[in-house]
Design a protein around this motif. Structure first.
Motif, PDB file in Angstrom:
ATOM      1  N   ASP A 181     -40.921 -27.746 -56.001  1.00  0.00           N
ATOM      2  CA  ASP A 181     -42.484 -28.061 -56.216  1.00  0.00           C
ATOM      3  C   ASP A 181     -41.461 -29.226 -57.600  1.00  0.00           C
ATOM      4  O   ASP A 181     -41.296 -29.019 -58.592  1.00  0.00           O
ATOM      5  CB  ASP A 181     -43.280 -27.450 -56.788  1.00  0.00           C
ATOM      6  N   LYS A 182     -42.663 -31.106 -56.989  1.00  0.00           N
ATOM      7  CA  LYS A 182     -42.100 -31.980 -57.883  1.00  0.00           C
ATOM      8  C   LYS A 182     -42.647 -32.018 -59.422  1.00  0.00           C
ATOM      9  O   LYS A 182     -42.190 -32.014 -60.352  1.00  0.00           O
ATOM     10  CB  LYS A 182     -41.688 -33.842 -57.053  1.00  0.00           C
ATOM     11  N   GLU A 183     -44.261 -31.649 -58.737  1.00  0.00           N
ATOM     12  CA  GLU A 183     -45.110 -31.589 -60.118  1.00  0.00           C
ATOM     13  C   GLU A 183     -46.289 -30.469 -59.336  1.00  0.00           C
ATOM     14  O   GLU A 183     -46.871 -29.773 -58.298  1.00  0.00           O
ATOM     15  CB  GLU A 183     -46.044 -33.349 -59.872  1.00  0.00           C
ATOM     16  N   VAL A 184     -46.259 -29.559 -60.825  1.00  0.00           N
ATOM     17  CA  VAL A 184     -47.157 -28.439 -60.187  1.00  0.00           C
ATOM     18  C   VAL A 184     -48.491 -28.747 -61.579  1.00  0.00           C
ATOM     19  O   VAL A 184     -48.415 -28.891 -62.762  1.00  0.00           O
ATOM     20  CB  VAL A 184     -46.808 -27.052 -60.281  1.00  0.00           C
ATOM     21  N   GLU A 185     -49.203 -28.550 -61.154  1.00  0.00           N
ATOM     22  CA  GLU A 185     -50.521 -28.139 -61.860  1.00  0.00           C
ATOM     23  C   GLU A 185     -51.908 -27.023 -62.034  1.00  0.00           C
ATOM     24  O   GLU A 185     -51.618 -26.571 -61.183  1.00  0.00           O
ATOM     25  CB  GLU A 185     -52.062 -29.429 -61.006  1.00  0.00           C
ATOM     26  N   VAL A 186     -50.784 -26.195 -63.112  1.00  0.00           N
ATOM     27  CA  VAL A 186     -51.535 -25.289 -63.662  1.00  0.00           C
ATOM     28  C   VAL A 186     -52.812 -25.027 -64.027  1.00  0.00           C
ATOM     29  O   VAL A 186     -53.502 -25.301 -65.024  1.00  0.00           O
ATOM     30  CB  VAL A 186     -50.840 -25.116 -64.370  1.00  0.00           C
ATOM     31  N   VAL A 187     -53.570 -24.245 -63.538  1.00  0.00           N
ATOM     32  CA  VAL A 187     -54.795 -24.215 -63.939  1.00  0.00           C
ATOM     33  C   VAL A 187     -55.480 -22.765 -64.389  1.00  0.00           C
ATOM     34  O   VAL A 187     -55.475 -21.955 -63.230  1.00  0.00           O
ATOM     35  CB  VAL A 187     -55.938 -25.060 -63.465  1.00  0.00           C
ATOM     36  N   ARG A 188     -56.541 -22.172 -65.060  1.00  0.00           N
ATOM     37  CA  ARG A 188     -56.743 -21.378 -65.202  1.00  0.00           C
ATOM     38  C   ARG A 188     -58.419 -20.980 -64.418  1.00  0.00           C
ATOM     39  O   ARG A 188     -58.865 -21.486 -64.107  1.00  0.00           O
ATOM     40  CB  ARG A 188     -57.196 -21.011 -67.008  1.00  0.00           C
ATOM     41  N   ARG A 189     -58.487 -20.099 -64.173  1.00  0.00           N
ATOM     42  CA  ARG A 189     -59.346 -19.173 -62.742  1.00  0.00           C
ATOM     43  C   ARG A 189     -60.745 -19.590 -63.503  1.00  0.00           C
ATOM     44  O   ARG A 189     -60.767 -19.050 -65.197  1.00  0.00           O
ATOM     45  CB  ARG A 189     -59.052 -18.669 -62.306  1.00  0.00           C
ATOM     46  N   PRO A 190     -62.216 -20.274 -63.072  1.00  0.00           N
ATOM     47  CA  PRO A 190     -62.789 -19.932 -63.353  1.00  0.00           C
ATOM     48  C   PRO A 190     -63.877 -18.769 -63.880  1.00  0.00           C
ATOM     49  O   PRO A 190     -63.064 -17.485 -62.938  1.00  0.00           O
ATOM     50  CB  PRO A 190     -64.241 -21.017 -62.812  1.00  0.00           C
ATOM     51  N   ARG A 191     -64.282 -18.476 -64.790  1.00  0.00           N
ATOM     52  CA  ARG A 191     -64.306 -17.172 -65.709  1.00  0.00           C
ATOM     53  C   ARG A 191     -65.752 -16.978 -64.393  1.00  0.00           C
ATOM     54  O   ARG A 191     -66.527 -17.672 -64.456  1.00  0.00           O
ATOM     55  CB  ARG A 191     -64.896 -16.792 -66.748  1.00  0.00           C
TER      56      ARG A 191
END
Length: 294
Positions: free
Chosen positions: A130-140
């Motif tokens: 993985d060169k770039e990983v976008e980390v997001v939080r799951r919508p509530r």
């Protein structure tokens, strides 16, 4: 009898093991960019990210991070380079991880929203990295948002109760002895540091005291806000100040505001006169020394 030259070359190549050496070369890893979603339930597995020796992997987050909270297993022995930014973490392993090896990365968000901590698991893959990983939080979910709203409304109701007269009684800050108030004594005339005193009072109850000063920032001056308050007894003994607050963020030129200075719990007799001095955050613009009875 001498062998033909083409046979000699073939035997030489076999003796050097050229084909076998080529077969043992590790395949080049395909570099990918992808998104991972953090679970809202702490019992769910953390998402994995594939890393490789000599290749930097960048994790980009959707909210500001508490950079001091970064916890990376194997650091510094297993990593050549680690960097933390406002919304980014970059890592470059110095060696490849084992086939079953997993290293955990933890970092806390600044905003306190759920999940408050981002956790990722670093692994190795034979053909991918993985060169770039976008980390997001799951919508509530709607249910979760409604539950949070109910909690906040309950907190607001409690704060409203505490901020009124009933809250003073509930907290013990108002007792049967009540509150005594006195005007500031010998308020100086004129201005100093572009500031003027427009009056004030000293308040005293059994467990607390408060000096409140009305301050005017004269026209043509730069905005002013209190930074430090000094409270001194008649014998020169300094009294610890717990807080300095103003009813406005700052005073614009020509504007007035109330500054409240709360000392430590009073241990002196009621009505003792103190010398009060207010300074701005730079320590340059200060009010004249006041005399206030607490």
């Amino acid at each position: 009898m001498a062998l033909p030259s083409h046979l000699l070359l073939a035997l030489l190549a076999l003796s050097l093991g050229t084909p076998a050496a080529a077969q043992t070369q590790p395949p080049a890893r395909e570099r990918q960019e992808r998104q991972v979603v953090l679970p809202s339930n702490p019992n769910e597995s953390a998402p994995e990210a594939r890393v490789a020796a000599g290749i930097a992997t960048y994790f980009r987050f959707d909210a500001p991070l508490d950079k001091a909270s970064l916890d990376l297993e194997g650091r510094p022995a297993r990593f050549r380079w680690v960097d933390v930014g406002e919304r980014l973490i970059a890592v470059e392993p110095s060696v490849d991880l084992g086939a079953e090896e997993k290293l955990v990365v933890r970092v806390r968000y600044k905003d306190g929203a759920s999940p408050a901590v981002a956790m990722l698991v670093l692994v190795s893959h034979p053909t991918l990295v993985d060169k770039e990983v976008e980390v997001v939080r799951r919508p509530r979910t709607v249910e979760a948002l409604e539950a949070t709203l109910a909690d906040k409304e309950a907190e607001l109701a409690a704060l409203r109760a505490l901020s009124g007269p009933a809250g003073l009684v509930f907290s013990g800050r108002l007792d049967p002895d009540g509150v005594q108030a006195r005007r500031i004594m010998n308020a100086p005339a004129g201005a100093r540091g572009g500031l003027n005193v427009a009056g004030g009072e000293g308040y005293r109850a059994g467990s607390w005291a408060l000096a409140v000063v009305r301050v005017r920032n004269l026209p043509g001056q730069s905005p002013w806000m209190p930074g430090v308050a000094r409270l001194t007894r008649a014998d020169g003994t300094a009294v610890k100040v717990r807080s300095v607050d103003m009813n406005k963020a700052q005073l614009a030129p020509g504007e007035e505001g109330l500054v409240a200075v709360e000392p430590e719990a009073p241990f002196w007799k009621v009505g003792e006169v103190f010398r009060l001095e207010l300074l701005d955050k730079s320590g340059v613009r200060r009010l004249p020394i006041l005399e206030v009875a607490l």
